[in-house]
Scaffold this motif. Structure first.
Motif: not given
Length: 195
Positions: A186-187, A141-142, A39-40, A32-33
């Motif tokens: 953090g990740l 979606v997460i 995405t960023l 997920a991270s």
């Protein structure tokens, strides 16, 4: 049960829930991270939502992205759809409470964004409607859920991620979701800024 025993019980159960989550979901949290970072890096944004105490978690994520998590670094684009009470109450009044996130997402979400939806596993119709809207706009979606995933789990598609806390206690689900959110922050920082 004495007050001290109640305290011990709360901590012990919370720690067990967090331990169970670590044992079963650490790879999924890492994945997920990586999706959030991708995405960023594609100049897209994180959009978060949740109800009640879960709204706090959406705001925690957005705040950590826009300001900072543990260190000074450039701001990252994130929006919590839970914060504009004028818009939320107008949508709920003029349309339906189920529309409070979906209507905002239709206007603010773009193809390639990612939505992080928080729920404790209860059947949140407004989260369900937001997920459907996200899919319509090609937004991944997460979903941070708990219990049995409620009505949310069946709505997720193969490109989505469900991080389901293995508990049926709303309180312990939300405590663990806060810890997961901190892990994600953090990740993200580590992957984007090193250290």
């Amino acid at each position: 049960m004495s007050l001290q025993n109640r305290i011990i019980n709360h901590f012990t159960t919370s720690i067990q829930t967090q331990h169970d989550t670590l044992a079963s979901l650490s790879e999924l949290i890492e994945f997920a991270s990586q999706r959030l970072v991708a995405t960023l890096l594609n100049d897209k944004k994180i959009i978060a939502c949740g109800n009640g105490r879960s709204a706090i978690l959406a705001q925690l994520l957005s705040s950590a992205m826009l300001n900072q998590y543990e260190r000074d670094r450039p701001s990252l684009p994130a929006i919590a759809l839970t914060t504009d009470t004028t818009t939320i109450t107008a949508i709920a009044n003029d349309y339906h409470f189920d529309d409070i996130f979906a209507k905002q997402l239709r206007a603010l979400g773009q193809n390639g964004d990612i939505m992080v939806a928080y729920t404790d596993g209860n059947n949140s119709a407004n989260i369900a409607k937001a997920i459907t809207t996200a899919h319509d706009k090609d937004i991944t979606v997460i979903a941070l859920t708990g219990n049995n995933g409620g009505m949310i789990a069946p709505l997720l598609n193969e490109t989505d991620i469900e991080i389901r806390v293995p508990s049926n206690s709303s309180v312990h689900i939300q405590e663990t979701q806060a810890l997961i959110t901190h892990c994600l922050c953090g990740l993200i920082d580590h992957q984007l800024f090193g250290g």
